[in-house]
Design a protein around this motif. Structure first.
Motif, PDB file in Angstrom:
ATOM      1  N   VAL A  11       9.057  12.360   3.579  1.00  0.00           N
ATOM      2  CA  VAL A  11       7.626  12.044   3.567  1.00  0.00           C
ATOM      3  C   VAL A  11       6.996  12.816   4.716  1.00  0.00           C
ATOM      4  O   VAL A  11       7.327  12.581   5.887  1.00  0.00           O
ATOM      5  CB  VAL A  11       7.379  10.535   3.731  1.00  0.00           C
ATOM      6  CG1 VAL A  11       5.874  10.240   3.757  1.00  0.00           C
ATOM      7  CG2 VAL A  11       8.055   9.748   2.617  1.00  0.00           C
ATOM      8  N   LYS A  19       2.339   8.185   6.959  1.00  0.00           N
ATOM      9  CA  LYS A  19       3.724   8.505   6.576  1.00  0.00           C
ATOM     10  C   LYS A  19       4.671   7.338   6.829  1.00  0.00           C
ATOM     11  O   LYS A  19       5.518   7.028   5.996  1.00  0.00           O
ATOM     12  CB  LYS A  19       4.210   9.746   7.351  1.00  0.00           C
ATOM     13  CG  LYS A  19       3.443  11.004   7.065  1.00  0.00           C
ATOM     14  CD  LYS A  19       4.050  12.206   7.779  1.00  0.00           C
ATOM     15  CE  LYS A  19       4.021  12.076   9.292  1.00  0.00           C
ATOM     16  NZ  LYS A  19       2.640  12.057   9.839  1.00  0.00           N
ATOM     17  N   VAL A 101      11.175  10.742   7.516  1.00  0.00           N
ATOM     18  CA  VAL A 101       9.741  10.524   7.716  1.00  0.00           C
ATOM     19  C   VAL A 101       9.308  11.159   9.022  1.00  0.00           C
ATOM     20  O   VAL A 101       9.846  10.826  10.087  1.00  0.00           O
ATOM     21  CB  VAL A 101       9.398   9.019   7.735  1.00  0.00           C
ATOM     22  CG1 VAL A 101       7.907   8.814   8.019  1.00  0.00           C
ATOM     23  CG2 VAL A 101       9.782   8.351   6.425  1.00  0.00           C
ATOM     24  N   GLY A 103       6.314  14.261  11.044  1.00  0.00           N
ATOM     25  CA  GLY A 103       5.430  15.412  10.977  1.00  0.00           C
ATOM     26  C   GLY A 103       5.836  16.569  11.848  1.00  0.00           C
ATOM     27  O   GLY A 103       5.061  17.529  12.004  1.00  0.00           O
ATOM     28  N   LEU A 193       1.372  13.889   2.110  1.00  0.00           N
ATOM     29  CA  LEU A 193       0.177  13.064   2.018  1.00  0.00           C
ATOM     30  C   LEU A 193      -1.065  13.936   2.158  1.00  0.00           C
ATOM     31  O   LEU A 193      -1.304  14.537   3.198  1.00  0.00           O
ATOM     32  CB  LEU A 193       0.212  11.964   3.076  1.00  0.00           C
ATOM     33  CG  LEU A 193       1.250  10.867   2.782  1.00  0.00           C
ATOM     34  CD1 LEU A 193       1.354   9.894   3.938  1.00  0.00           C
ATOM     35  CD2 LEU A 193       0.895  10.133   1.503  1.00  0.00           C
ATOM     36  N   TRP A 286      -3.525  10.303  -0.056  1.00  0.00           N
ATOM     37  CA  TRP A 286      -3.150   9.250   0.889  1.00  0.00           C
ATOM     38  C   TRP A 286      -3.856   7.920   0.624  1.00  0.00           C
ATOM     39  O   TRP A 286      -3.364   6.876   1.026  1.00  0.00           O
ATOM     40  CB  TRP A 286      -3.402   9.708   2.328  1.00  0.00           C
ATOM     41  CG  TRP A 286      -4.869   9.934   2.687  1.00  0.00           C
ATOM     42  CD1 TRP A 286      -5.888  10.270   1.856  1.00  0.00           C
ATOM     43  CD2 TRP A 286      -5.447   9.846   3.989  1.00  0.00           C
ATOM     44  NE1 TRP A 286      -7.062  10.420   2.549  1.00  0.00           N
ATOM     45  CE2 TRP A 286      -6.828  10.167   3.867  1.00  0.00           C
ATOM     46  CE3 TRP A 286      -4.950   9.561   5.248  1.00  0.00           C
ATOM     47  CZ2 TRP A 286      -7.701  10.192   4.948  1.00  0.00           C
ATOM     48  CZ3 TRP A 286      -5.823   9.591   6.344  1.00  0.00           C
ATOM     49  CH2 TRP A 286      -7.181   9.899   6.190  1.00  0.00           C
TER      50      TRP A 286
END
Length: 303
Positions: A11, A19, A101, A103, A193, A286
């Motif tokens: 994700v 997320k 999960v 970024g 997302l 999202w």
């Protein structure tokens, strides 16, 4: 699982896009466990400023690679790759689903993709750093151009130029030959997302203000006492560098908050640019009320 290795689920997306919540929902639906791929959430005590998911918000879902390091330790992408892949293997061996999960784009790539990490030699690196200081970075730039023109054109700062020369001297290969390719190390499916950028800007500003109200300055003060400034990775975290200046009397809370908002928005833009470049990601809205259902459907279809 019909004897097949299930794909790793990832994700991804910009900070503040939800997320962590989606990761928990997918884990509850698919009997999964979450693996953190946010580099700053490795650190114990860095909770408020990293928007780390709380124990209550995890809703009983096991979370791996959270709170595994002290702020004085330096995070390593290669170390993460080794740890993450071992955890994925363990999760799958127990019949569960591994859900990555986060970024931190390079960390996600390291977990999912075929990606080599050449070794290091501290003595060689020190010699190159000393040479750069004594003779100037341009000398090292020209040397790099002779052996690796691709990296020479792409790299501009001293740390990366020195690293590229170190790798070439250690391996005999140009640093550019170690760049990642978009080839999965094992089956994977990535859910991104999709955000409304203006709404995200507003959400990030509100989130930073909530962090300040929740005691970010006190958190930074406690971490400063624990050695935050000595940590090469942790000290660069959004918000922490800005609020260290408040402790030093060089800024105030309102200024630090505004600087953190600006830096967070810039970071979110860079994340979007990074993930948008990967055509393998399936993007979902999202705010879609059917977000979880659509994500599960995409994962099942991929499997």
């Amino acid at each position: 699982m019909n004897g097949k290795t299930p794909p790793v689920i990832a994700v991804v997306g910009p900070t503040g896009s939800g997320k962590s919540d989606l990761g928990v929902e997918l884990a509850l639906r698919l009997d999964g466990e979450v693996i953190n791929a946010d580099a700053m959430q490795f650190y114990r005590g860095m909770d408020i400023g990293t928007a780390k998911i709380s124990v209550a918000e995890r809703r009983g879902v096991p979370h791996h690679l959270l709170d595994t390091m002290d702020v004085t330790e330096e995070a390593s992408v290669s170390g993460f790759q080794e740890d993450c892949r071992a955890i994925i293997e363990d999760i799958h061996a127990r019949g569960k689903r591994a859900i990555l999960v986060g970024g931190s784009g390079l960390y996600v790539r390291a977990a999912l993709d075929v990606l080599e990490f050449p070794g290091t030699d501290p003595a060689l690196r020190k010699a190159l750093e000393d040479e750069a200081a004594a003779r100037g970075l341009s000398v090292l730039q020209e040397r790099l151009r002779a052996v690796d023109p691709i990296s020479a054109d792409r790299l501009g700062d001293a740390r990366r130029i020195i690293r590229a020369l170190e790798v070439h001297q250690l391996t005999g290969r140009p640093f550019s030959s170690f760049m990642p390719v978009r080839e999965y190390h094992q089956p994977a499916v990535q859910i991104g997302l999709e955000v409304d950028r203006e709404e995200l800007r507003e959400r990030l500003a509100a989130r930073v203000q909530r962090m300040v109200d929740a005691g970010l300055l006190d958190e930074v003060r406690a971490l400063d006492a624990a050695g935050l400034r000595q940590g090469k990775t942790a000290s660069r975290a959004l918000g922490y560098a800005q609020f260290l200046r408040v402790l030093d009397g060089e800024s105030d809370v309102a200024t630090a908050a505004e600087e953190t908002i600006v830096a967070t928005r810039q970071f979110a833009r860079r994340q979007l640019t990074w993930f948008r470049a990967d055509p393998r990601i399936t993007w979902l809205d999202w705010k879609d009320p059917q977000l979880v259902d659509k994500a599960v459907a995409g994962i099942v279809e991929a499997h």
